[in-house]
Design an enzyme around this catalytic site. Structure first.
Site, PDB file in Angstrom:
ATOM      1  N   ILE A  13       0.834  -1.210   0.000  1.00  0.00           N
ATOM      2  CA  ILE A  13       0.000   0.000   0.000  1.00  0.00           C
ATOM      3  C   ILE A  13       0.864   1.254   0.000  1.00  0.00           C
ATOM      4  CG2 ILE A  13      -1.956   1.138   1.085  1.00  0.00           C
ATOM      5  CD1 ILE A  13      -2.627  -1.442   2.475  1.00  0.00           C
ATOM      6  N   ALA A  80       5.031  -1.710   8.591  1.00  0.00           N
ATOM      7  CA  ALA A  80       4.500  -2.637   9.600  1.00  0.00           C
ATOM      8  C   ALA A  80       4.819  -4.057   9.184  1.00  0.00           C
ATOM      9  CB  ALA A  80       2.981  -2.490   9.714  1.00  0.00           C
ATOM     10  N   SER A  82       2.667  -7.004   8.518  1.00  0.00           N
ATOM     11  CA  SER A  82       1.249  -6.843   8.148  1.00  0.00           C
ATOM     12  C   SER A  82       0.439  -8.135   8.027  1.00  0.00           C
ATOM     13  CB  SER A  82       1.167  -6.103   6.806  1.00  0.00           C
ATOM     14  OG  SER A  82       1.661  -6.937   5.762  1.00  0.00           O
ATOM     15  N   ASP A 122      -8.840  -1.898  10.080  1.00  0.00           N
ATOM     16  CA  ASP A 122     -10.138  -2.142  10.724  1.00  0.00           C
ATOM     17  C   ASP A 122     -10.067  -3.302  11.722  1.00  0.00           C
ATOM     18  OD1 ASP A 122      -9.891  -4.210   8.849  1.00  0.00           O
ATOM     19  OD2 ASP A 122     -11.819  -3.835   7.869  1.00  0.00           O
ATOM     20  N   GLU A 123      -8.993  -4.117  11.636  1.00  0.00           N
ATOM     21  CA  GLU A 123      -8.898  -5.285  12.528  1.00  0.00           C
ATOM     22  C   GLU A 123      -8.765  -4.909  13.995  1.00  0.00           C
ATOM     23  OE1 GLU A 123      -6.280  -8.397  11.440  1.00  0.00           O
ATOM     24  OE2 GLU A 123      -6.668  -8.160   9.304  1.00  0.00           O
ATOM     25  N   TYR A 148      -0.989  -9.693  15.269  1.00  0.00           N
ATOM     26  CA  TYR A 148      -0.885  -8.556  14.342  1.00  0.00           C
ATOM     27  C   TYR A 148      -1.835  -7.430  14.746  1.00  0.00           C
ATOM     28  CZ  TYR A 148      -2.210  -5.685  10.332  1.00  0.00           C
ATOM     29  OH  TYR A 148      -2.546  -4.620   9.532  1.00  0.00           O
ATOM     30  N   LYS A 187      -0.754 -12.919   0.593  1.00  0.00           N
ATOM     31  CA  LYS A 187      -2.101 -12.445   0.904  1.00  0.00           C
ATOM     32  C   LYS A 187      -3.141 -13.165   0.033  1.00  0.00           C
ATOM     33  CE  LYS A 187      -0.804  -9.245   3.959  1.00  0.00           C
ATOM     34  NZ  LYS A 187       0.591  -8.939   3.773  1.00  0.00           N
ATOM     35  N   LYS A 203      -6.612 -22.018  -2.268  1.00  0.00           N
ATOM     36  CA  LYS A 203      -6.755 -22.600  -0.922  1.00  0.00           C
ATOM     37  C   LYS A 203      -7.659 -21.700  -0.082  1.00  0.00           C
ATOM     38  CE  LYS A 203      -3.402 -25.522  -1.951  1.00  0.00           C
ATOM     39  NZ  LYS A 203      -3.830 -26.685  -2.728  1.00  0.00           N
ATOM     40  N   ASP A 270      -8.181 -24.094   8.876  1.00  0.00           N
ATOM     41  CA  ASP A 270      -8.596 -22.712   9.145  1.00  0.00           C
ATOM     42  C   ASP A 270      -7.515 -21.967   9.931  1.00  0.00           C
ATOM     43  OD1 ASP A 270     -10.195 -20.503   9.056  1.00  0.00           O
ATOM     44  OD2 ASP A 270     -11.844 -21.359  10.219  1.00  0.00           O
TER      45      ASP A 270
END
Ligand code: NAD
Ligand code: DAU
Length: 332
Positions: A13, A80, A82, A122-123, A148, A187, A203, A270
Protein backbone atom coordinates in the site's frame (compact mmCIF):
# COMPACT_ATOMS: atom_id res chain seq x y z
CA UNK A 1 3.33 20.57 2.92
CA UNK A 2 5.77 19.51 0.23
CA UNK A 3 8.24 17.00 1.72
CA UNK A 4 6.73 13.69 2.84
CA UNK A 5 8.53 10.93 4.72
CA UNK A 6 6.72 7.70 3.80
CA UNK A 7 7.63 4.70 5.94
CA UNK A 8 7.05 1.27 4.38
CA UNK A 9 6.94 2.85 0.93
CA UNK A 10 8.35 -0.29 -0.73
CA UNK A 11 5.43 -2.40 0.53
CA UNK A 12 2.06 -2.98 -1.13
CA UNK A 13 0.00 0.00 0.00
CA UNK A 14 2.92 2.33 0.72
CA UNK A 15 4.27 1.99 -2.83
CA UNK A 16 0.78 2.57 -4.22
CA UNK A 17 0.62 5.77 -2.15
CA UNK A 18 3.99 6.98 -3.46
CA UNK A 19 2.84 6.44 -7.07
CA UNK A 20 -0.40 8.27 -6.21
CA UNK A 21 1.42 11.25 -4.67
CA UNK A 22 3.73 11.59 -7.67
CA UNK A 23 0.79 11.46 -10.06
CA UNK A 24 -1.61 13.76 -8.21
CA UNK A 25 0.50 16.31 -6.28
CA UNK A 26 3.81 18.16 -6.47
CA UNK A 27 5.07 16.81 -3.12
CA UNK A 28 8.51 15.26 -2.84
CA UNK A 29 8.79 11.90 -1.08
CA UNK A 30 11.48 10.18 0.94
CA UNK A 31 10.74 6.48 1.42
CA UNK A 32 12.14 4.82 4.55
CA UNK A 33 11.92 1.05 4.25
CA UNK A 34 13.84 -1.88 5.79
CA UNK A 35 13.15 -4.09 2.73
CA UNK A 36 11.95 -7.04 4.78
CA UNK A 37 10.63 -10.08 2.85
CA UNK A 38 7.56 -7.85 2.13
CA UNK A 39 9.43 -4.85 0.73
CA UNK A 40 10.39 -4.64 -2.93
CA UNK A 41 12.24 -1.77 -4.58
CA UNK A 42 10.83 -2.87 -7.92
CA UNK A 43 7.47 -1.56 -6.71
CA UNK A 44 8.92 1.96 -6.97
CA UNK A 45 10.58 1.47 -10.37
CA UNK A 46 10.13 4.24 -12.92
CA UNK A 47 9.35 7.02 -10.44
CA UNK A 48 11.23 10.31 -11.04
CA UNK A 49 14.44 10.57 -9.01
CA UNK A 50 13.94 14.29 -8.38
CA UNK A 51 10.61 13.51 -6.65
CA UNK A 52 11.28 10.22 -4.83
CA UNK A 53 14.34 9.33 -2.71
CA UNK A 54 14.84 5.92 -1.12
CA UNK A 55 16.50 5.29 2.26
CA UNK A 56 17.13 1.69 3.28
CA UNK A 57 16.65 1.63 7.05
CA UNK A 58 14.60 0.55 10.02
CA UNK A 59 11.89 2.60 11.75
CA UNK A 60 13.26 1.44 15.12
CA UNK A 61 16.57 3.22 14.34
CA UNK A 62 16.01 6.39 16.42
CA UNK A 63 18.97 8.37 15.02
CA UNK A 64 17.99 7.71 11.41
CA UNK A 65 14.30 8.40 12.07
CA UNK A 66 15.22 11.66 13.84
CA UNK A 67 17.40 12.83 10.95
CA UNK A 68 14.76 12.05 8.29
CA UNK A 69 11.85 13.48 10.30
CA UNK A 70 13.77 16.74 10.86
CA UNK A 71 13.81 17.22 7.07
CA UNK A 72 10.13 16.33 6.47
CA UNK A 73 6.97 18.45 6.55
CA UNK A 74 4.87 15.36 7.25
CA UNK A 75 5.35 11.68 8.08
CA UNK A 76 2.99 9.10 6.57
CA UNK A 77 3.53 5.88 8.48
CA UNK A 78 2.78 2.65 6.58
CA UNK A 79 5.69 0.44 7.73
CA UNK A 80 4.50 -2.64 9.60
CA UNK A 81 4.60 -6.37 9.85
CA UNK A 82 1.25 -6.84 8.15
CA UNK A 83 0.35 -10.53 7.82
CA UNK A 84 -1.92 -12.24 10.38
CA UNK A 85 -0.69 -15.77 9.59
CA UNK A 86 2.95 -14.79 10.22
CA UNK A 87 1.97 -13.14 13.49
CA UNK A 88 0.49 -16.43 14.71
CA UNK A 89 3.81 -18.22 14.24
CA UNK A 90 6.47 -15.50 14.88
CA UNK A 91 4.95 -12.55 16.75
CA UNK A 92 8.18 -10.90 17.97
CA UNK A 93 8.89 -8.74 14.89
CA UNK A 94 5.29 -7.44 15.07
CA UNK A 95 6.00 -5.98 18.50
CA UNK A 96 9.32 -4.50 17.39
CA UNK A 97 8.10 -2.85 14.19
CA UNK A 98 4.47 -2.07 14.94
CA UNK A 99 4.90 -0.93 18.55
CA UNK A 100 8.52 0.18 19.02
CA UNK A 101 8.77 1.48 15.45
CA UNK A 102 5.66 3.64 15.86
CA UNK A 103 6.92 4.90 19.22
CA UNK A 104 10.26 5.84 17.62
CA UNK A 105 8.52 7.82 14.87
CA UNK A 106 6.20 9.56 17.34
CA UNK A 107 9.13 10.74 19.43
CA UNK A 108 10.75 12.27 16.34
CA UNK A 109 7.45 13.90 15.27
CA UNK A 110 7.09 15.31 18.79
CA UNK A 111 10.63 16.72 18.83
CA UNK A 112 10.42 18.32 15.39
CA UNK A 113 6.69 19.25 15.60
CA UNK A 114 6.06 17.33 12.40
CA UNK A 115 2.59 16.48 11.07
CA UNK A 116 2.05 12.73 11.45
CA UNK A 117 -0.42 10.38 9.78
CA UNK A 118 -0.70 6.84 11.10
CA UNK A 119 -1.96 4.06 8.82
CA UNK A 120 -3.96 1.43 10.64
CA UNK A 121 -6.49 -1.31 10.07
CA UNK A 122 -10.14 -2.14 10.72
CA UNK A 123 -8.90 -5.29 12.53
CA UNK A 124 -8.34 -3.26 15.70
CA UNK A 125 -12.12 -3.44 16.22
CA UNK A 126 -12.25 -7.25 16.25
CA UNK A 127 -14.95 -8.90 14.17
CA UNK A 128 -18.72 -8.82 13.55
CA UNK A 129 -21.32 -11.57 13.19
CA UNK A 130 -22.34 -12.35 9.60
CA UNK A 131 -25.91 -11.13 10.20
CA UNK A 132 -25.02 -8.09 12.34
CA UNK A 133 -26.36 -4.93 10.65
CA UNK A 134 -23.68 -2.88 12.47
CA UNK A 135 -20.47 -1.70 10.81
CA UNK A 136 -17.30 -0.33 12.44
CA UNK A 137 -17.14 3.41 13.19
CA UNK A 138 -14.51 5.47 15.00
CA UNK A 139 -16.41 4.95 18.25
CA UNK A 140 -16.44 1.12 18.07
CA UNK A 141 -14.48 -0.27 21.06
CA UNK A 142 -11.10 -1.83 20.32
CA UNK A 143 -11.17 -5.65 20.51
CA UNK A 144 -8.28 -7.08 18.43
CA UNK A 145 -7.95 -10.85 17.95
CA UNK A 146 -4.48 -11.65 16.58
CA UNK A 147 -0.91 -10.70 17.51
CA UNK A 148 -0.89 -8.56 14.34
CA UNK A 149 -4.09 -6.68 15.10
CA UNK A 150 -3.26 -6.25 18.78
CA UNK A 151 0.08 -4.59 17.90
CA UNK A 152 -1.72 -2.32 15.43
CA UNK A 153 -4.25 -1.45 18.16
CA UNK A 154 -1.35 -0.72 20.51
CA UNK A 155 0.25 1.56 17.93
CA UNK A 156 -3.03 3.47 17.46
CA UNK A 157 -3.26 4.02 21.22
CA UNK A 158 0.32 5.33 21.29
CA UNK A 159 -0.61 7.86 18.60
CA UNK A 160 -3.67 8.98 20.60
CA UNK A 161 -1.55 9.36 23.73
CA UNK A 162 1.12 11.39 21.90
CA UNK A 163 -1.62 13.71 20.59
CA UNK A 164 -3.20 14.24 23.99
CA UNK A 165 -0.10 14.32 26.21
CA UNK A 166 2.43 15.98 23.90
CA UNK A 167 0.33 17.81 21.31
CA UNK A 168 1.63 15.85 18.33
CA UNK A 169 -0.29 16.90 15.18
CA UNK A 170 -1.42 13.41 14.29
CA UNK A 171 -4.34 11.74 12.52
CA UNK A 172 -5.17 8.02 12.25
CA UNK A 173 -6.92 6.06 9.52
CA UNK A 174 -8.27 2.51 9.85
CA UNK A 175 -8.85 0.89 6.49
CA UNK A 176 -10.42 -2.38 5.35
CA UNK A 177 -8.82 -5.09 3.15
CA UNK A 178 -6.93 -3.69 0.17
CA UNK A 179 -6.41 -5.34 -3.21
CA UNK A 180 -4.57 -4.29 -6.35
CA UNK A 181 -1.09 -4.46 -7.94
CA UNK A 182 2.11 -5.02 -5.92
CA UNK A 183 0.47 -7.05 -3.13
CA UNK A 184 2.65 -9.85 -1.71
CA UNK A 185 1.69 -13.39 -2.79
CA UNK A 186 1.18 -14.41 0.85
CA UNK A 187 -2.10 -12.44 0.90
CA UNK A 188 -5.43 -13.99 -0.07
CA UNK A 189 -6.19 -12.56 -3.52
CA UNK A 190 -2.65 -12.65 -5.01
CA UNK A 191 -2.07 -16.11 -3.54
CA UNK A 192 -5.06 -17.53 -5.40
CA UNK A 193 -4.31 -15.71 -8.67
CA UNK A 194 -0.67 -16.85 -8.70
CA UNK A 195 -1.65 -20.39 -7.67
CA UNK A 196 -3.88 -20.61 -10.75
CA UNK A 197 -1.15 -19.17 -12.99
CA UNK A 198 1.19 -21.86 -11.61
CA UNK A 199 -1.36 -24.68 -12.06
CA UNK A 200 -2.03 -24.98 -8.30
CA UNK A 201 -5.51 -24.99 -6.78
CA UNK A 202 -6.69 -21.98 -4.68
CA UNK A 203 -6.75 -22.60 -0.92
CA UNK A 204 -9.73 -21.53 1.18
CA UNK A 205 -9.40 -21.44 4.97
CA UNK A 206 -12.23 -23.38 6.63
CA UNK A 207 -15.66 -23.09 5.01
CA UNK A 208 -14.81 -19.73 3.36
CA UNK A 209 -17.72 -17.86 4.95
CA UNK A 210 -15.52 -15.16 6.45
CA UNK A 211 -16.32 -11.71 5.05
CA UNK A 212 -13.81 -9.01 4.16
CA UNK A 213 -14.70 -5.44 3.05
CA UNK A 214 -12.57 -4.98 -0.10
CA UNK A 215 -11.21 -1.62 -1.28
CA UNK A 216 -8.83 -0.93 -4.14
CA UNK A 217 -5.42 0.33 -2.94
CA UNK A 218 -5.79 3.44 -5.14
CA UNK A 219 -8.88 4.43 -3.16
CA UNK A 220 -6.98 3.92 0.09
CA UNK A 221 -4.25 6.24 -1.23
CA UNK A 222 -6.67 9.00 -2.26
CA UNK A 223 -8.30 8.78 1.17
CA UNK A 224 -4.97 9.13 2.98
CA UNK A 225 -4.04 12.13 0.86
CA UNK A 226 -7.42 13.71 1.67
CA UNK A 227 -6.87 13.16 5.41
CA UNK A 228 -3.35 14.53 5.20
CA UNK A 229 -4.65 17.68 3.54
CA UNK A 230 -7.94 18.23 5.40
CA UNK A 231 -8.04 15.93 8.46
CA UNK A 232 -8.39 17.35 11.97
CA UNK A 233 -5.62 16.67 14.50
CA UNK A 234 -6.45 13.86 16.89
CA UNK A 235 -9.23 12.47 14.70
CA UNK A 236 -9.63 8.90 13.47
CA UNK A 237 -11.08 8.30 10.01
CA UNK A 238 -12.33 4.90 8.82
CA UNK A 239 -11.67 4.13 5.15
CA UNK A 240 -13.88 1.68 3.25
CA UNK A 241 -15.68 1.31 -0.07
CA UNK A 242 -18.73 -0.86 0.78
CA UNK A 243 -17.04 -3.96 -0.66
CA UNK A 244 -18.20 -6.81 1.59
CA UNK A 245 -17.71 -10.29 0.07
CA UNK A 246 -17.19 -13.69 1.59
CA UNK A 247 -13.97 -15.53 0.75
CA UNK A 248 -15.72 -18.32 -1.15
CA UNK A 249 -17.37 -15.80 -3.51
CA UNK A 250 -14.00 -14.12 -4.13
CA UNK A 251 -12.26 -17.42 -4.95
CA UNK A 252 -15.08 -18.40 -7.31
CA UNK A 253 -14.91 -15.00 -9.04
CA UNK A 254 -11.14 -15.37 -9.52
CA UNK A 255 -11.54 -18.89 -10.92
CA UNK A 256 -14.27 -17.77 -13.31
CA UNK A 257 -12.31 -14.73 -14.50
CA UNK A 258 -9.28 -16.99 -15.12
CA UNK A 259 -11.28 -19.51 -17.15
CA UNK A 260 -11.39 -22.28 -14.54
CA UNK A 261 -14.37 -24.20 -13.05
CA UNK A 262 -15.81 -22.24 -10.11
CA UNK A 263 -15.36 -25.21 -7.73
CA UNK A 264 -11.68 -25.95 -8.55
CA UNK A 265 -10.36 -25.00 -5.10
CA UNK A 266 -9.36 -26.82 -1.87
CA UNK A 267 -10.56 -26.25 1.69
CA UNK A 268 -7.53 -26.17 4.03
CA UNK A 269 -6.88 -25.82 7.78
CA UNK A 270 -8.60 -22.71 9.14
CA UNK A 271 -6.64 -19.79 10.64
CA UNK A 272 -6.48 -19.85 14.45
CA UNK A 273 -8.80 -17.20 15.91
CA UNK A 274 -10.01 -16.35 12.37
CA UNK A 275 -12.02 -13.09 12.42
CA UNK A 276 -15.46 -13.72 10.92
CA UNK A 277 -16.42 -10.42 9.35
CA UNK A 278 -15.15 -6.86 8.93
CA UNK A 279 -17.36 -3.99 7.70
CA UNK A 280 -16.54 -0.29 7.56
CA UNK A 281 -18.85 2.71 7.88
CA UNK A 282 -16.86 5.50 6.20
CA UNK A 283 -19.58 8.18 6.52
CA UNK A 284 -17.34 10.50 8.58
CA UNK A 285 -14.60 10.58 5.93
CA UNK A 286 -17.11 11.06 3.14
CA UNK A 287 -19.23 13.78 4.77
CA UNK A 288 -16.56 15.74 6.72
CA UNK A 289 -13.73 15.57 4.20
CA UNK A 290 -15.63 14.97 0.95
CA UNK A 291 -13.82 11.76 -0.06
CA UNK A 292 -15.43 9.18 -2.35
CA UNK A 293 -13.99 5.89 -3.68
CA UNK A 294 -13.48 5.75 -7.45
CA UNK A 295 -12.89 2.00 -7.96
CA UNK A 296 -16.24 0.83 -6.61
CA UNK A 297 -16.71 -2.02 -9.16
CA UNK A 298 -14.96 -4.96 -7.46
CA UNK A 299 -15.33 -7.32 -10.47
CA UNK A 300 -13.52 -4.99 -12.87
CA UNK A 301 -10.87 -4.09 -10.24
CA UNK A 302 -10.28 -7.80 -9.68
CA UNK A 303 -10.02 -8.48 -13.43
CA UNK A 304 -7.41 -5.71 -13.76
CA UNK A 305 -5.51 -7.11 -10.77
CA UNK A 306 -5.49 -10.60 -12.30
CA UNK A 307 -4.12 -9.12 -15.52
CA UNK A 308 -1.40 -7.30 -13.54
CA UNK A 309 -0.21 -10.58 -11.97
CA UNK A 310 -0.26 -12.26 -15.41
CA UNK A 311 1.87 -9.41 -16.81
CA UNK A 312 4.31 -9.14 -13.87
CA UNK A 313 5.43 -12.66 -13.04
CA UNK A 314 9.04 -11.46 -12.60
CA UNK A 315 7.82 -9.22 -9.74
CA UNK A 316 6.16 -12.02 -7.72
CA UNK A 317 7.96 -15.21 -8.80
CA UNK A 318 10.93 -14.84 -6.40
CA UNK A 319 8.55 -14.95 -3.38
CA UNK A 320 6.14 -17.64 -4.55
CA UNK A 321 8.12 -20.78 -3.72
CA UNK A 322 9.00 -19.90 -0.14
CA UNK A 323 5.51 -18.57 0.54
CA UNK A 324 3.86 -21.83 -0.55
CA UNK A 325 6.47 -23.87 1.36
CA UNK A 326 5.53 -21.94 4.53
CA UNK A 327 1.82 -22.53 4.00
CA UNK A 328 2.34 -26.22 3.19
CA UNK A 329 4.23 -26.68 6.48
CA UNK A 330 1.11 -25.38 8.31
CA UNK A 331 -1.39 -27.49 6.34
CA UNK A 332 -2.63 -24.43 4.49
P1 NAD B 1 3.34 -4.87 3.42
O1 NAD B 1 3.70 -6.01 4.30
O2 NAD B 1 3.07 -5.13 1.97
O3 NAD B 1 4.49 -3.77 3.47
C1 NAD B 1 5.11 -3.39 4.67
C2 NAD B 1 6.37 -2.58 4.32
O4 NAD B 1 6.97 -2.15 5.55
C3 NAD B 1 7.43 -3.40 3.57
O5 NAD B 1 7.95 -2.65 2.50
C4 NAD B 1 8.49 -3.67 4.62
O6 NAD B 1 9.80 -3.80 4.08
C5 NAD B 1 8.36 -2.42 5.49
N1 NAD B 1 8.84 -2.64 6.87
C6 NAD B 1 8.52 -3.66 7.70
N2 NAD B 1 9.17 -3.54 8.87
C7 NAD B 1 9.91 -2.39 8.78
C8 NAD B 1 10.78 -1.70 9.68
N3 NAD B 1 11.03 -2.19 10.90
N4 NAD B 1 11.35 -0.55 9.26
C9 NAD B 1 11.10 -0.07 8.03
N5 NAD B 1 10.30 -0.68 7.13
C10 NAD B 1 9.70 -1.83 7.51
O7 NAD B 1 2.11 -4.16 4.11
P2 NAD B 1 0.82 -3.45 3.47
O8 NAD B 1 -0.21 -4.47 3.23
O9 NAD B 1 1.26 -2.54 2.39
O10 NAD B 1 0.35 -2.58 4.74
C11 NAD B 1 0.86 -1.28 4.93
C12 NAD B 1 0.18 -0.66 6.14
O11 NAD B 1 -1.22 -0.61 5.91
C13 NAD B 1 0.36 -1.43 7.44
O12 NAD B 1 0.54 -0.51 8.48
C14 NAD B 1 -0.93 -2.21 7.59
O13 NAD B 1 -1.20 -2.44 8.95
C15 NAD B 1 -1.90 -1.24 6.99
N6 NAD B 1 -3.12 -1.81 6.41
C16 NAD B 1 -3.04 -2.82 5.50
C17 NAD B 1 -4.21 -3.29 4.90
C18 NAD B 1 -4.19 -4.37 3.84
O14 NAD B 1 -5.23 -4.80 3.38
N7 NAD B 1 -3.02 -4.84 3.40
C19 NAD B 1 -5.45 -2.74 5.27
C20 NAD B 1 -5.49 -1.73 6.25
C21 NAD B 1 -4.31 -1.27 6.80
O1 DAU C 1 -8.68 -5.75 7.24
C1 DAU C 1 -7.45 -5.18 6.99
C2 DAU C 1 -6.37 -6.24 7.03
O2 DAU C 1 -6.51 -7.00 5.84
C3 DAU C 1 -4.96 -5.66 7.12
O3 DAU C 1 -4.82 -5.02 8.37
C4 DAU C 1 -3.91 -6.76 7.00
O4 DAU C 1 -2.61 -6.18 6.96
C5 DAU C 1 -4.15 -7.51 5.72
O5 DAU C 1 -3.24 -8.59 5.59
C6 DAU C 1 -5.59 -8.04 5.67
O6 DAU C 1 -5.77 -9.04 6.72
P1 DAU C 1 -6.57 -10.41 6.44
O7 DAU C 1 -6.12 -11.41 7.42
O8 DAU C 1 -8.02 -10.14 6.31
O9 DAU C 1 -6.00 -10.70 4.95
P2 DAU C 1 -5.51 -12.05 4.23
O10 DAU C 1 -5.24 -11.68 2.82
O11 DAU C 1 -4.44 -12.74 4.98
O12 DAU C 1 -6.81 -12.98 4.28
C7 DAU C 1 -8.06 -12.52 3.78
C8 DAU C 1 -9.11 -13.60 4.10
O13 DAU C 1 -8.83 -14.77 3.30
C9 DAU C 1 -9.08 -14.07 5.53
O14 DAU C 1 -10.41 -14.38 5.93
C10 DAU C 1 -8.25 -15.36 5.50
C11 DAU C 1 -8.59 -15.91 4.13
N1 DAU C 1 -7.54 -16.70 3.43
C12 DAU C 1 -6.28 -16.19 3.38
C13 DAU C 1 -5.29 -16.87 2.69
C14 DAU C 1 -3.89 -16.34 2.60
C15 DAU C 1 -7.89 -17.90 2.81
O15 DAU C 1 -9.04 -18.35 2.85
N2 DAU C 1 -6.92 -18.55 2.12
C16 DAU C 1 -5.63 -18.10 2.02
O16 DAU C 1 -4.80 -18.76 1.34
Amino acid sequence: MSKLLVTGGAGFIGSNFVHHVVEHTDHRVTVLDALTYAGNRASLAGLPEDRVAFVHGDITDAALVDELTARADAVVHYAAESHNDNSLHSPRSFLDTNIVGTYTLLEAARKHETRFHHISTDEVYGDLELDDPARFTDTTPYNPSSPYSSTKAGSDLLVRAWVRSFGVQATISNCSNNYGPYQHVEKFIPRQITNIIRGLRPKLYGAGENVRDWIHANDHSSAVLTILEKGRTGETYLIGADGERNNRDVVELILEEMGQPRDAYDHVTDRAGHDLRYAIDSTKLRTELGWTPRFADFESGLAATIQWYRDNESWWAPSKGRTEAFYASKGQ
